[in-house]
Structure formats: C-alpha cells, structure tokens
Design an enzyme around this catalytic site. Structure first.
Site, PDB file in Angstrom:
ATOM      1  N   GLN A   1       1.022  -1.256  -0.024  1.00  5.99           N
ATOM      2  CA  GLN A   1      -0.139   0.026  -0.029  1.00  5.99           C
ATOM      3  C   GLN A   1       0.909   1.273  -0.132  1.00  5.99           C
ATOM      4  OE1 GLN A   1      -3.273   0.201  -0.301  1.00  5.99           O
ATOM      5  NE2 GLN A   1      -3.056   2.373  -0.535  1.00  5.99           N
ATOM      6  N   SER A   2       1.964   1.293   0.568  1.00 13.48           N
ATOM      7  CA  SER A   2       2.849   2.262   0.796  1.00 13.48           C
ATOM      8  C   SER A   2       3.265   2.761  -0.727  1.00 13.48           C
ATOM      9  CB  SER A   2       4.160   2.296   1.593  1.00 13.48           C
ATOM     10  OG  SER A   2       4.770   1.095   1.174  1.00 13.48           O
TER      11      SER A   2
END
Length: 633
Positions: A253-254
């Site tokens: 997700q980062s």
C-alpha cells in the site's frame, strides 16, 4: 549426510581439495556448467539458469519463479546491452543504493506478479549500468566469466564440491576460499548459529538456527548411548502475517500511495495499519531475540529495499547496515514460511557435489570460455563540440517581487473565473499597482494567448466581468498577441494594411458576450472606434433588445398555436372512426403444434379490416388468455 555438511567435512576430503575456479587462469572464474551441479543425495544434474549463474532449482516451478524475478530480468536486460550478469547479493546491493522497493523476486506468492513500479526500477538500474559502461577502461575489456554464487573445489580424480560464497567472510580473495573452508571446520565454543529472516507481501518468517555442533566435549559417561546431535537445529522461530497487499494486485500500500497518492478506501486504511503492525511486530521480535542475534555468525535477510529498513538503522536496532554479518539469500526464495526457512537452511549448509573427470572439466572450461561474449571495441569519443551556453540560474526574487506576482495571480484568477464582487473590491484596493485597466498580463503568468484583462475575460466567457472591465474604460482595440504576428508580412515586405488583426470581440464565443460589446458601443460611442478597430459590427440598444424579445415571444406563440390545431384535428379524426365492440369473441388458437406470436394466417385475415388501435387491443387480449392458459397448466 553429515559428510556433506559445510561445517563437518572430512579431513581426507579437505586435504585433497584444490581451488576449482582458478583452473581457467588468473582472476578468471570458470564456474561449473549447469549440468555439473548435483544434489548431495543424487548424482543427476539439477535445473539451473544460464544467465544468472549460481541459480539452481529442484523443480520446474522454482525455475519459472526465478524467470519472473527482478534479478533474472535485470541480468537478461544487462546481457542484451553488452553488460555482465550479477549475483543476487550484488543485485540486492544495487536495490539498496537505488532506494526503491522491488517485488518480482520477493513476491508474496509463488505465482508472483510484477508491478509497474518494479519494471521502472529494473529499467533504471539497466540505464545506470549503461552510463557506467560507456567509459570502459582497457583493463576492464578483458573477457571474464560472470561471478558465480558458488565457489567450487576439485578433489582428484573425479569429485567436485561447491560452497556458497555468502558463507565466507567479506573481502576474502578467490585463492583464500579453500583456507577459509578449512577454517570453518574448526570447532567453536558454543557452536555456530545463524539468524534468518524473510518478509514479503505481509508474510514474515524468522529463525535462529544452530549450524554446527558445540566445540566443547560435553559427553558424560552413561550406560545408555547418547543420541547423535544433528548438524543443524532450529533454536527459535516465529512466523506471522499481516494484510498489506491487495490480492493478485502486487505491491504494498505504501508503494501505491507514493505513486498515486493516499487512497481513501477502507481496504487502504487496513493495509496501512497492517504495514505499521508488521513493522512493530518484527522490531519487537528483534528486541526479544537481541542476545541470540548478537551471538550469530551470519545474518541472512530477504527483504525489498523498503522492507530492509524494518530490520536496521532505527532507535534501539539490533542490526546495523554496516554489519559484516549481513547476507542475502544467494538463490530464489518463495513465500516466507517456516518450511521455506528450513529449505533455505538446507540449501546453504549442504555442499553441492558433482563427479566429473579432469578431462571433462577441462573441456567444459574451454567450451564455456568460448561461449562468453567477445569484448566490444572501445567507444571513440567524438570531437568536442561547441560549448553550450550554461543555463541561466533562476533569479531569486525579493519579497516585494514575490508579493507583486502573487497579486497578479489573484487578479488573473478572479477575472478568468468571473468572481465580480471580489474583483471590484480587489481592484479598488490594489488597482493602482498594476498600471491601469489596460495593463499587459506578464509572460510569467502563462496566459500567452491574451494580452489584457479584457481579452482574458472575453476568452473565459465571463460576461459580467467583460461588462465591468469595459465600464472601467478598457481599450477593446488592442490586438490579440498570438494573432498579431500573423498580420505582419514576411521580412523585407511591407505589411498588408488590409489584413485584419483579431481583437477582444473576436475572442467572444457566445452571443451574450458579443451583446455586452454591442451595448457598450451604443452607450459610449465616443470612447473608442467600436466599428473599425474594435471589430464590433453594430450597436445594441434597449429598444432593439425589446423588439428582439417580442419577435421571440411571437414566434413561440405561433408554434404553440400550430401544435394546438394539430391536436384538435387528431381528436376530430378519432371521433369519426366507427366504434368496435371490445367483447367480440376471438377464435382460440390451436392447442397442438408450434405457434407463433400473433396467431396464424387465418387470425391475420380476421383482423385485416380493423384499425391499428383495435388490433393492439385484440393482441393484448390474446396474450392475456395465453398467459392464463399457461398458469392453469
């Protein structure tokens, strides 16, 4: 199998070993061909990669996973560009230097998917390698074999063993590998231990393993024989999983947030929480195992560039980036699990064994060296071209200039968006700073197709702003800058006086904007040359607008009257039509055989003389009866 353990090789075997990699010449490494690497339990050749030397696989699935990895793709692209293959440890160092996270060889599943950011990172590494290889020194042009992940040793007459280079200390030269292997057989008080950690796709697996027996003689006299101590033993282990990646989407997700901005979905929030929880869990585990990690001889970490920061260089970290014990797994790995750690431990701690005669090995060396790509000729540097002018450095603006530019930006924004009331208040307060209503818009604003505020308001379609600017005595005869050049003749020719230049009125795209110019031309005829230089075709007075509105109303009334007459005529026609009894019987359709919607030819003949309205009613009744018949059945 203890004879093949890297820390318990027999003394007879060690005495007979010679360095296999030095047989091809000084500083030239002739690694064993793929067919010469076999498992300890079998003499049959394993599957290997001809590009990424040192990568061996036990089955075809491992080979397919390797072909999808970033390490393999980088080596393929590098070889196509004339470069050399690199080992997986060197590739991981390139990733750390690039400070980007790759997921091809570190996928969260065995299928593995490469994201767009991974492909871009691999391309960046290849491009950097191109820049480094443009200026090749003559010494580097010598043909060299790619570095192998295994260091091979030969025991005459026909035995070869391979040990992973990652087990030797850093900066150990090739000719010292044999002595380092002999030193590894010496017993150590307390035994040797390794720390092994893997993290990818939200999965984590860690273990502290003992890889050699205790050096002290702890045997105590007993009637019962003591059980043999295994060569390797898992002392501590831990696995856990957090939700950090979308299924079959690839990437954390980062990474997605850095590329596209923070997503606001519930799943994104859960994945961000999972990443933070995963980092906290790993660091807490490292704190709990701090004493064991301190006593480890080697530390193996499989993690991408971003995930490697979880293990080191934070407050209270047990592992530091410059630690000489740090290693990466020199072969492809699967999803982090306890069984995968066990497999990697067996792969690292067991030597590779093959059986080839010296004649066969010599022939293999010659064939392999002949297959290496020939060195490319050194690039000829072109003659120095004319020195380019250095780019002008951006001028640092003073606070007054920055404030003045900010005022211009606000003025242009209010005019283009038609915010009339704020525009009036701002102009009363700051208008004297701009040089009048006809001031030219600066080039650094970016509005290259207009020159004045009147042209900007006209092009933006803001009729209220156009009317206010004209009332402020703005000049409508100023030509538009991007069309002003088209009105000039070529160099050396006289300008065409009949050629027409565009003005603010020509930028109007709606009738309401053009009416604003015509009204002002009628209200202030002596202000400007409205019908000449300003290109306004005619004036528009109040009487003319009222007359136009009356004509529009009359036209609409005529249309309504015609519609009413048409509807009245249709009603009269319907009254003149003969009435038809809706209750008249309808012949039932035959119950046997296929039937078409609408009945047969006889039915069509029965309703041939009816009006369309009656036909529709009969058809509706027929369908209703058919539906009732189906329900009864």
């Amino acid at each position: 199998m203890s004879a093949y353990h890297v820390y318990s090789l027999s003394s007879e075997l060690l005495q007979s070993l010679i360095a296999r990699n030095l047989s091809a010449g000084d500083n030239q490494q002739a690694p064993e061909p793929p067919s010469s690497e076999v498992s300890p339990s079998s003499t049959s050749a394993t599957i290997s990669c001809n590009i990424c030397l040192g990568a061996t696989f036990s089955d075809i699935n491992e080979q397919r996973t390797h072909f999808r990895s970033d390490w393999h793709r980088y080596n393929v692209k590098n070889r196509l560009n004339g470069g050399q293959s690199v080992s997986e440890s060197d590739f991981n160092q390139l990733i750390d230097a690039l400070e980007e996270s790759l997921s091809g060889s570190e996928s969260s599943s065995e299928e593995g998917t490469d994201s767009d950011s991974d492909r871009d990172a691999v391309s960046t590494l290849v491009n950097k390698n191109k820049l480094r290889t443009r200026s090749i020194s003559p010494e580097a042009s010598v043909r060299r074999a790619p570095r192998n992940a295994l260091s091979w040793f030969h025991s005459p007459p026909s035995t070869q063993i391979g040990v992973y280079r990652a087990l030797f200390p850093f900066d150990t030269p090739e000719d010292a590998h044999l002595q380092a292997l002999k030193n590894m057989q010496k017993p150590v008080s307390g035994g040797r231990s390794w720390a092994m950690f893997m993290v990818a796709g939200g999965h984590f697996a860690g273990a502290i393993v003992r890889v050699s027996k205790n050096g002290e003689d702890d045997e105590v006299y007993s009637k019962k024989p003591k059980k043999p101590v295994p060569d390797t033993e898992v002392l501590r282990h831990k696995t856990f999983h957090r939700y950090t990646t979308r299924r079959k989407q690839g990437g954390s997700q980062s990474l997605n947030d850095n590329a596209k901005g923070n997503a606001k979905s519930a799943g994104a929030q859960l994945r961000r929480y999972g990443e933070q929880a995963l980092r906290d869990d790993i660091r807490k585990l490292l704190t709990d195992w701090e004493e064991e990690i301190h006593d480890c001889e080697l530390i193996f970490i499989r993690a991408s560039g971003a995930n490697r920061k979880i293990f080191m260089d934070y407050d209270g970290a047990s592992i530091f980036k410059g630690d000489e014990r740090l290693r990466t797994f020199p072969f492809p790995t699967r999803r982090p699990t306890q069984s995968e750690l066990s497999r990697c431990l067996q792969e690292l701690s067991r030597v590779k064994v093959s059986h080839f005669t010296e004649e066969v090995l010599r022939a293999q060396d010659e064939a392999y060296l002949a297959s290496l790509p020939k060195p490319k000729p050194l690039p000829v540097e072109p003659a120095p071209a004319v020195l380019e002018k250095p780019k002008a450095k951006p001028v640092k603006l003073s606070k007054e200039e920055e404030a003045f530019r900010e005022k211009w930006q606000r003025l242009v924004e209010m005019v283009s968006k038609g915010r009339l009331e704020p525009l009036k208040a701002f102009w009363e307060r700051e208008g004297h700073n701009f040089g009048g209503i006809d001031a030219r818009i600066p080039e650094w604003i970016g509005e290259k197709r207009v020159a004045t505020l009147l042209q900007l308001a006209t092009q933006s379609g803001q009729d209220d702003a156009v009317n206010w600017i004209l009332e402020m005595h703005a000049d409508p005869t100023v030509p538009v800058p991007h069309l002003e050049l088209e009105g000039n003749g070529a160099e050396g020719e006289e300008p065409d006086s009949k050629r027409r230049l565009s003005t603010a009125y020509d930028l109007a795209q709606t009738r309401s904007i053009r009416d604003v110019f015509r009204r002002n031309a009628g209200a202030h005829p002596d202000w400007w040359d409205w019908f000449g230089a300003a290109h306004v075709p005619s004036v528009l007075s109040k009487e003319m607008e009222d007359e136009r509105d009356e004509k529009k109303k009359a036209r609409r009334k005529g249309l309504k009257d015609r519609v009413k007459d048409r509807e009245a005529k249709e009603k009269e026609k319907e009254k003149d039509k003969p009435a038809v009894d809706e209750s008249m019987p309808i012949a039932p359709a035959p119950s046997n055989g296929p039937r078409k919607l609408g009945g047969g030819a006889g039915d069509m003949a029965g309703i041939a003389g009816l009006t369309p309205e009656m036909r529709v009613k009969i058809e509706r009744e027929r369908r209703a009866r058919a539906a009732e018949a189906r329900l009864r059945k």
